[in-house]
Design a protein around this motif. Structure first.
Motif, short mmCIF file in Angstrom:
data_model
loop_
_atom_site.label_atom_id
_atom_site.label_comp_id
_atom_site.label_asym_id
_atom_site.label_seq_id
_atom_site.Cartn_x
_atom_site.Cartn_y
_atom_site.Cartn_z
N ARG A 483 0.82 -1.22 0.00
CA ARG A 483 0.00 0.00 0.00
C ARG A 483 0.85 1.27 0.00
O ARG A 483 0.33 2.36 -0.26
CB ARG A 483 -0.95 -0.02 1.20
N ALA A 485 3.27 1.74 -2.13
CA ALA A 485 3.71 1.98 -3.50
C ALA A 485 2.93 3.13 -4.13
O ALA A 485 1.78 3.39 -3.79
CB ALA A 485 3.53 0.72 -4.33
N THR A 488 0.65 0.14 -8.35
CA THR A 488 0.72 -1.32 -8.46
C THR A 488 0.00 -1.73 -9.73
O THR A 488 -1.06 -1.19 -10.08
CB THR A 488 0.10 -2.01 -7.25
N GLY A 503 -1.42 0.05 -4.33
CA GLY A 503 -0.70 1.27 -4.06
C GLY A 503 -1.64 2.46 -4.15
O GLY A 503 -2.87 2.31 -4.22
#
Length: 766
Positions: A483, A485, A488, A503
């Motif tokens: 999370r 990022a 994703t 993300g």
């Protein structure tokens, strides 16, 4: 009616438990496979599809990597293979309307089973930052989002490119080519979480990180040892090979903390005897080893071989091995009492195994995750090699090492260069062929990728298939890391939990499956895969794609590469996307063993890759010989009042894909939150059969992890050991609990304690 998914996510808080079975397959396997296939595909589509599975002119099963022989049965698939095909060829569809009806928060609350049952993804979908729903997006916009994010990174090493085992050779080769031309070796894959320990041990000792046997070798063996593996659930077609080996006179030793029905008796559904219910008893000797005691067992056998006059193949050792004296001194010093403590076996059981070993002139050792997912996994597999080298059982027919890979092309992806620590020779060949300088610094494996995401060192996560957040350890840590990022991206055929744990922004890119026709440049294309024994063959789908918007994995990589790398890239990405034969031409010039690739793979059944130890008893190691090793014997030491947990699959799942809520052979139905414990251990811990417990894992830093609401099942496991299904128990596996050398999560040896549930009642099935 085919095509209709379950409307709600059922709560399973009271699994039904019966007696474990003592045989596998038979008529119930046929019935179950056909029922699921017809539910997903309908009657006609089921017949048309299943009859093409694993045929020379058909498609490779998207399930396991077990090889096919020269002669194929009309029904060359197993129960779980049929389930895998049915879920890919399903008539169910996940459309933009589905995402409009289900916010991401709702998807995150659903079980993996429910998500997978919704059907095939049909459109590229985009989750904007702060948005509650995925929305449809054009392919052009999707590649712009991805391209803008990748090119904005401060370093290419801030991107992670993950690969699952179902990716074809052609797509995998392009994927690693793109990543390296982009500038990173961050190429983790699912091997990092399963057979990395095998590759590490075999490369060091034999010079090739793959098995040394072919399917025909099993039929020539005198003795087959199956250690840490459950073929009845994970590789059911292996049971047919074991039955044939038995008919040829082979004997079988099973080494496992759990009795496994398939290794007890196999009811071959392709024979009258199997259909009639008789079947074949496979195991001649069952060694119920304690979790993690395998190294001690093989070391004890090595010691006894050394003590037996005439048992050592000294001629082979003198001509082909290095390090024998150091190993022999360590083996002779093995403590018999420690062996019994580590293995939990009786001396007479080890004596019986030794008698079978000494009577064998050709021995094969097969293994899977039960050996690879421990802190001392690499020394354990090295000890297996020691055991075989002592008797000269490497490089002759009917003998050798046989790591049984899981996903259908996981070995091929590694061969194609999906590896965070590439060999210099491979990078040299890539540079010569494509005219750019690949990065030489090692990248992230799966565990290090999670740490990089957690620490903010990685900002884009791109997954070519798979279900990363459910497959990896330490679920809460992993999900929090993902999370963090910025973006994703998942190339997928179906929904899974990784689409709900995102993300700041997320893309879902729908792709063709193995069963589907792939037309590029006006011509039908085929792809290739490599099985668990180094056989490479073509795979051709015939079904119409699940939707007109789907792209092949190869096309997705090529279009992404052109958008990200731009005109400065001299790689002919468009040509590769139009004609997969041009990719194979380049593979032929880069990767040894693939010379004349297009011509070889045109032959029905494909071709066998070279394997120096098997083919010529030559060993491309640092010493130029097969290496004995002399590591100290290790095994888990469990504190008083604790148990050692192994995570495993139920029969109704493949990897993280859940096909149903039953584990037929173990007597579990309608639920997955169960923990299998020996009755005496359960009673000592104060848990009667059918009561509920929270599982709490303990780690060396004093931290604890909890999996709540598991039904206690009294089960004939090894004493001091417990077992429960993943991914539900991945939350208990500390991220830093990994194998030495390979860094594979040690999911088969987690110290736990049982506690009364923190809340009344059982936890909901999740």
């Amino acid at each position: 009616m085919a095509g209709k998914p379950p409307a709600s996510d059922p709560v399973q808080d009271a699994p039904e438990v019966g007696a474990p079975q003592h045989s596998a397959v038979g008529v119930p396997a046929i019935t179950h496979a056909l029922r699921i296939s017809q539910q997903q595909m309908g009657v006609r589509r089921t017949a048309l599809t299943l009859l093409r599975v694993n045929q020379k002119s058909g498609f490779d099963c998207p399930g396991c990597a077990w090889p096919e022989g020269e002669q194929r049965h009309t029904a060359e698939f197993c129960e779980n293979g049929a389930k895998a095909v049915a879920e890919e060829a399903t008539l169910r569809r996940v459309t933009p309307e589905f995402f409009a009806a289900h916010p991401v928060a709702d998807l995150a609350d659903r079980s993996g089973y429910w998500l997978g049952q919704q059907g095939r993804l049909t459109h590229p979908m985009y989750l904007a930052e702060g948005a509650e729903h995925y929305e449809p997006v054009s392919w052009e916009h999707a590649f712009d989002i991805l391209g803008d994010e990748l090119t904005a990174l401060a370093s290419p090493d801030e991107a992670v490119f993950y690969t699952s085992g179902r990716t074809s050779n052609e797509a995998a080769f392009l994927f690693q080519l793109f990543a390296r031309e982009f500038g990173t070796n961050n190429l983790p894959d699912c091997s990092n979480m399963c057979h990395e320990s095998s590759g590490s041990a075999l490369t060091e000792t034999l010079g090739v990180g793959k098995g040394s046997v072919l399917l025909e070798d099993l039929y020539k063996a005198d003795l087959i040892i199956v250690a840490g593996q459950n073929p009845g659930t994970n590789h059911p077609r292996m049971l047919t090979a074991l039955e044939k080996a038995k008919a040829g006179g082979a004997r079988i030793i099973s080494v496992n903390p759990l009795p496994e029905a398939g290794l007890e008796r196999f009811k071959n559904p392709q024979t009258p005897r199997g259909l009639a219910g008789g079947g074949t008893a496979l195991t001649d000797l069952f060694l119920q080893v304690r979790i993690g005691g395998d190294q001690a067992l093989f070391r004890a056998l090595c010691r006894r071989i050394l003590e037996t006059e005439g048992a050592v193949d000294q001629e082979f050792i003198d001509a082909h091995t290095h390090g024998f004296e150091e190993f022999a001194a360590a083996a002779r010093g093995a403590d018999p009492e420690e062996t019994l403590r580590a293995t939990g076996l009786r001396q007479e059981e080890i004596d019986a195994a030794l008698e079978m070993v000494l009577a064998s002139r050709r021995t094969i050792v097969c293994w899977a995750m039960g050996l690879t997912q421990h802190k001392h996994a690499v020394p354990t597999i090295r000890e297996v090699v020691n055991f075989l080298l002592l008797r000269g059982d490497i490089g002759r027919p009917g003998a050798g090492v046989c790591p049984v890979r899981g996903h259908s092309n996981v070995q091929g992806d590694r061969t194609m260069g999906i590896f965070e620590r590439p060999a210099p020779a491979f990078l040299d060949a890539l540079e010569k062929e494509f005219g750019f300088a690949p990065p030489r610094e090692h990248g992230y494996d799966a565990v290090r990728a999670i740490r990089a995401l957690r620490d903010g060192d990685a900002k884009v996560f791109f997954a070519m298939g798979g279900n990363f957040v459910s497959a990896t350890p330490d679920t809460n840590v992993t999900e929090a890391a993902v999370r963090r990022a910025r973006l994703t991206v998942h190339v997928s055929t179906k929904l899974n939990r990784s689409h709900a744990v995102t993300g700041a922004r997320a893309l879902i890119l729908p792709t063709l499956g193995r069963t589907e026709r792939d037309v590029q440049g006006g011509a039908e294309q085929f792809v290739t895969v490599e099985d668990s024994m180094g056989m490479v063959h073509a795979s051709r789908g015939r079904l119409a794609p699940a939707g007109p918007q789907l792209l092949s994995e190869t096309a997705i990589v090529a279009r992404m590469a052109r958008r990200v790398l731009g005109a400065q890239s001299r790689t002919p990405w468009e040509e590769f996307a139009r004609d997969y034969g041009t990719i194979r031409d380049r593979i032929a010039r880069v990767i040894p063993g693939f010379e004349d690739f297009n011509a070889k793979v045109a032959r029905p059944g494909g071709f066998t890759l070279p394997h120096a130890p098997r083919d010529s008893r030559s060993f491309p190691t640092s010493t130029g010989k097969a290496n004995f090793t002399a590591a100290p014997v290790e095994y888990p030491h469990v504190p008083e009042g604790r148990l050692l947990l192994q995570t495993l699959r139920s029969h109704d799942q493949y990897n993280t894909t859940i096909y149903g809520l039953d584990d037929r052979y173990r007597g579990i139905r309608n639920g997955r939150r169960v923990v299998l414990i020996h009755p005496e251990d359960a009673q000592e811990h104060g848990f009667a059969d059918g009561t509920y417990a929270d599982l709490v894992s303990e780690w060396t830093d004093g931290s604890e992890r909890r999996a709540p609401g598991f039904r206690v099942v009294h089960y004939p496991t090894a004493r001091g050991c417990a077992a429960a299904y993943y991914p539900e128990t991945n939350v208990l596996v500390p991220l830093d609990h990994t194998a030495d050398t390979s860094n594979t999560p040690a999911s088969k040896s987690v110290v736990i304690r049982l506690e009364r549930p923190q809340e009344d009642g059982a936890a909901a099935e999740g």
